[in-house]
Motif scaffolding. Structure first.
Motif, short mmCIF file in Angstrom:
data_model
loop_
_atom_site.label_atom_id
_atom_site.label_comp_id
_atom_site.label_asym_id
_atom_site.label_seq_id
_atom_site.Cartn_x
_atom_site.Cartn_y
_atom_site.Cartn_z
N ARG A 72 3.18 3.18 7.61
CA ARG A 72 2.94 1.75 7.82
C ARG A 72 3.68 0.92 6.77
O ARG A 72 4.24 -0.13 7.08
N THR A 73 3.71 1.42 5.53
CA THR A 73 4.42 0.71 4.48
C THR A 73 5.90 0.63 4.77
O THR A 73 6.52 -0.44 4.67
N SER A 104 1.37 6.48 -5.60
CA SER A 104 1.18 5.52 -4.51
C SER A 104 2.38 4.60 -4.33
O SER A 104 2.48 3.88 -3.33
N TYR A 110 6.60 2.77 -1.12
CA TYR A 110 6.88 1.35 -1.36
C TYR A 110 8.25 1.18 -2.01
O TYR A 110 9.07 0.38 -1.54
N SER A 163 0.82 -1.20 0.00
CA SER A 163 0.00 0.00 0.00
C SER A 163 0.86 1.25 0.00
O SER A 163 2.07 1.20 0.20
N GLY A 164 0.22 2.40 -0.24
CA GLY A 164 0.94 3.66 -0.23
C GLY A 164 0.09 4.75 -0.87
O GLY A 164 -0.99 4.48 -1.44
N ALA A 165 0.54 5.99 -0.76
CA ALA A 165 -0.19 7.14 -1.30
C ALA A 165 0.80 8.20 -1.72
O ALA A 165 1.93 8.24 -1.23
N LYS A 170 -1.82 11.31 3.60
CA LYS A 170 -1.86 9.88 3.92
C LYS A 170 -0.54 9.42 4.56
O LYS A 170 -0.07 8.32 4.30
N SER A 191 0.12 8.37 7.49
CA SER A 191 0.02 7.15 8.30
C SER A 191 0.10 5.90 7.42
O SER A 191 0.70 4.89 7.83
N GLU A 192 -0.47 5.97 6.23
CA GLU A 192 -0.41 4.82 5.32
C GLU A 192 1.01 4.59 4.82
O GLU A 192 1.50 3.45 4.79
N ASN A 193 1.69 5.67 4.44
CA ASN A 193 3.07 5.54 3.98
C ASN A 193 4.00 5.10 5.11
O ASN A 193 4.93 4.30 4.89
#
Length: 251
Positions: free
Chosen positions: A107-108, A150, A154, A93-95, A101, A103-105
């Motif tokens: 986490r990746t 995104s 990653y 995942s990623g943004a 975003k 928090s998403e990056n």
């Protein structure tokens, strides 16, 4: 002959596929992932299809770094000797950076890089104690260049694990009994990309073929391997050298 293999992220995708391939080749397997129910199901499948092997499974969230060391040590006790560790667990995942975003990056990067560092530390502690072993870091063709949108976080995480693998390899160059391999898979159809629109993933191959090629490459214990070799090794060569504006068009 290396016979005992530990694979992280083994409940699905490339991890589960490699477990099936290594089981066919009569390796004993230590498998870990977050979804213990899937691991138990896979264990039953492998022991039914390859009754001569031993399979151990344990639940593991690789972002729990203390648990990584505990689980690896427990598998070491189970097997007596760990011949090979495949650091495979990761997320895709990623943004785009700056789009709210973070928090998403984060986490990746934490899952793909920091957790891989913990796994590598745990594996190398075992190998240094044994004075033998084979560490495999699963990177990605996305590590060839910084990618946009995104894929930015990653690709950065996969660059990081590739550099880490090279550093570890440099550290053990004089110890021929400890090998470190960096694997760069190309597009292989798994749960991570099964919903990708047709035409968006050129040169993609199915998971069974991909895992057969990965297993064969790992058994050769190379410093680095592109899987499959064609077209990804020449593509990687070009990606590192083409102007960024060209890379953007095809990424």
């Amino acid at each position: 002959m290396r016979r005992n293999i530990l694979i992280t992220g083994a409940s699905s995708g490339l991890g589960a596929g490699m477990a099936r391939e290594f089981a066919k080749r009569n390796y004993n397997l230590a498998l870990c992932a977050r979804r213990i129910d899937r691991l138990e199901e896979l264990k039953r499948e492998l022991q039914a299809s390859s009754p001569g092997i031993k399979v151990w499974v344990r639940e593991l969230d690789v972002t729990d770094h203390d648990q990584v060391f505990e689980v690896f040590d427990a598998f070491h006790n189970d097997m007596g000797f760990v011949d090979r560790v495949i650091v495979n667990a990761g997320i895709g995942s990623g943004a785009p950076i700056g789009k709210g975003k973070f928090s998403e990056n984060k986490r990746t990067v934490e899952t793909n890089f920091l957790a891989a560092l913990a796994q590598s530390e745990a594996a190398m502690e075992i190998f240094r104690g044994q004075r033998s072993g084979h560490l495999i870091i699963v990177s990605s063709m996305s590590a060839m260049r910084g990618l946009r949108g995104s894929m930015t976080a990653y690709s950065a995480s996969k660059v990081g694990v590739a550099a880490m693998a090279e550093g570890i390899r440099a550290d053990v160059l004089r110890n021929r009994a400890i090998k470190v391999s960096t694997i760069y898979p190309g597009y292989i159809r798994t749960e991570l990309n099964e919903n990708t629109a047709p035409g968006k993933t050129p040169f993609i191959i199915d998971a069974v073929k991909g895992c057969q090629l990965l297993t064969t490459a790992i058994e050769k214990e190379p410093n680095t391997a592109y899987v499959p070799w064609w077209p990804w090794r020449p593509v990687g060569f070009l990606m590192k050298r083409l102007p960024l504006s060209w890379v953007v068009k095809v990424s």
